[in-house]
Design a protein around this motif. Structure first.
Motif, PDB file in Angstrom:
ATOM      1  N   THR A   1       1.667  -1.551  -7.396  1.00 42.59           N
ATOM      2  CA  THR A   1       0.544  -1.273  -6.496  1.00 42.59           C
ATOM      3  C   THR A   1       0.881  -1.683  -5.066  1.00 42.59           C
ATOM      4  OG1 THR A   1      -0.562  -3.440  -6.614  1.00 42.59           O
ATOM      5  CG2 THR A   1      -1.066  -1.851  -8.377  1.00 42.59           C
ATOM      6  N   THR A   2      -0.014  -1.294  -4.167  1.00 39.43           N
ATOM      7  CA  THR A   2       0.043  -1.770  -2.787  1.00 39.43           C
ATOM      8  C   THR A   2      -0.591  -3.162  -2.739  1.00 39.43           C
ATOM      9  OG1 THR A   2      -2.148  -0.918  -2.217  1.00 39.43           O
ATOM     10  CG2 THR A   2      -0.271   0.600  -1.944  1.00 39.43           C
TER      11      THR A   2
ATOM     12  N   LYS B   1      -3.311  -3.773  -1.471  1.00 38.38           N
ATOM     13  CA  LYS B   1      -4.747  -3.554  -1.689  1.00 38.38           C
ATOM     14  C   LYS B   1      -5.026  -3.133  -3.128  1.00 38.38           C
ATOM     15  CE  LYS B   1      -5.698  -2.357   3.081  1.00 38.38           C
ATOM     16  NZ  LYS B   1      -6.176  -1.346   4.011  1.00 38.38           N
ATOM     17  N   ASN B   2      -3.988  -3.231  -3.970  1.00 37.29           N
ATOM     18  CA  ASN B   2      -4.074  -2.903  -5.397  1.00 37.29           C
ATOM     19  C   ASN B   2      -4.336  -1.427  -5.679  1.00 37.29           C
ATOM     20  OD1 ASN B   2      -3.431  -5.505  -6.161  1.00 37.29           O
ATOM     21  ND2 ASN B   2      -5.561  -6.154  -6.079  1.00 37.29           N
ATOM     22  N   ASP B   3      -3.887  -0.563  -4.775  1.00 39.25           N
ATOM     23  CA  ASP B   3      -3.907   0.871  -5.043  1.00 39.25           C
ATOM     24  C   ASP B   3      -2.659   1.187  -5.861  1.00 39.25           C
ATOM     25  OD1 ASP B   3      -6.237   1.308  -3.493  1.00 39.25           O
ATOM     26  OD2 ASP B   3      -5.024   1.400  -1.666  1.00 39.25           O
TER      27      ASP B   3
ATOM     28  N   TYR C   1       6.153   8.531  -2.184  1.00 35.66           N
ATOM     29  CA  TYR C   1       5.197   7.602  -1.584  1.00 35.66           C
ATOM     30  C   TYR C   1       5.828   6.980  -0.345  1.00 35.66           C
ATOM     31  CZ  TYR C   1       1.804   3.906  -0.982  1.00 35.66           C
ATOM     32  OH  TYR C   1       0.845   3.089  -0.453  1.00 35.66           O
TER      33      TYR C   1
END
Length: 161
Positions: free
Chosen positions: A80-81, A83-85, A124
């Motif tokens: 994830t990022t 920000k938890n994306d 990505y």
């Protein structure tokens, strides 16, 4: 005289081992050293084990829950990022219980594989210094993690386009 030079297409992203636990938001983080477009992430096991259900020694594994019949051919790892994306693997790989707990079936890999490749369907974009995280899938999803256990340390590589 000609020499063939084979370059490894994988770029190591971490400077020290990335370690993550199986519960209580124990993700492992690292900062991407180079910007660019990532097509896939490769995790190489260094040490440790995780499990989805304490009390069953055969459930210990590198990336999932070992010989647990329900998820025997699956891994439970999510990138994830900060920000938890979720970045990888794509949701289409999540097969167990409709994706609950982030259990993915990756062709050619299982929870005992010394390395796994988490693909993407579209590249990505990352920037130099960007924080990314490695999660045990059930911990990330907050799904039945109370009986999980263990820690895993790994190296993280990316396939840049």
């Amino acid at each position: 005289m000609y020499f063939l030079v084979f370059l490894d297409p994988w770029v190591k992203l971490n400077f020290r081992p990335v370690c993550f636990g199986a519960r209580d938001n124990q993700y492992g983080s690292f900062n991407v050293p180079h910007g660019g477009k990532i097509a896939a992430v490769k995790l190489t096991h260094l040490s440790g084990y995780v499990m989805c259900q304490s009390g069953y020694p055969s459930y210990w594994s590198f990336w999932g829950c070992g010989n647990n019949p329900a998820v025997k051919n699956h891994v439970s790892v999510t990138i994830t990022t900060s920000k938890n994306d979720p970045i990888s693997p794509p949701s289409l790989f999540f097969t167990y219980a409709g994706g609950a707990g982030n259990w993915a079936e990756l062709p050619g890999y299982n929870s005992y594989s010394p390395e796994i490749i988490l693909p993407r369907f579209s590249p990505y974009q990352v920037t130099a210094g960007q924080e990314l995280r490695v999660w045990y899938g059930e911990d990330f999803a907050g799904f039945t993690e109370q009986d999980n256990g263990g820690w895993v340390c790994c190296n993280v590589h990316a396939l840049y386009l």
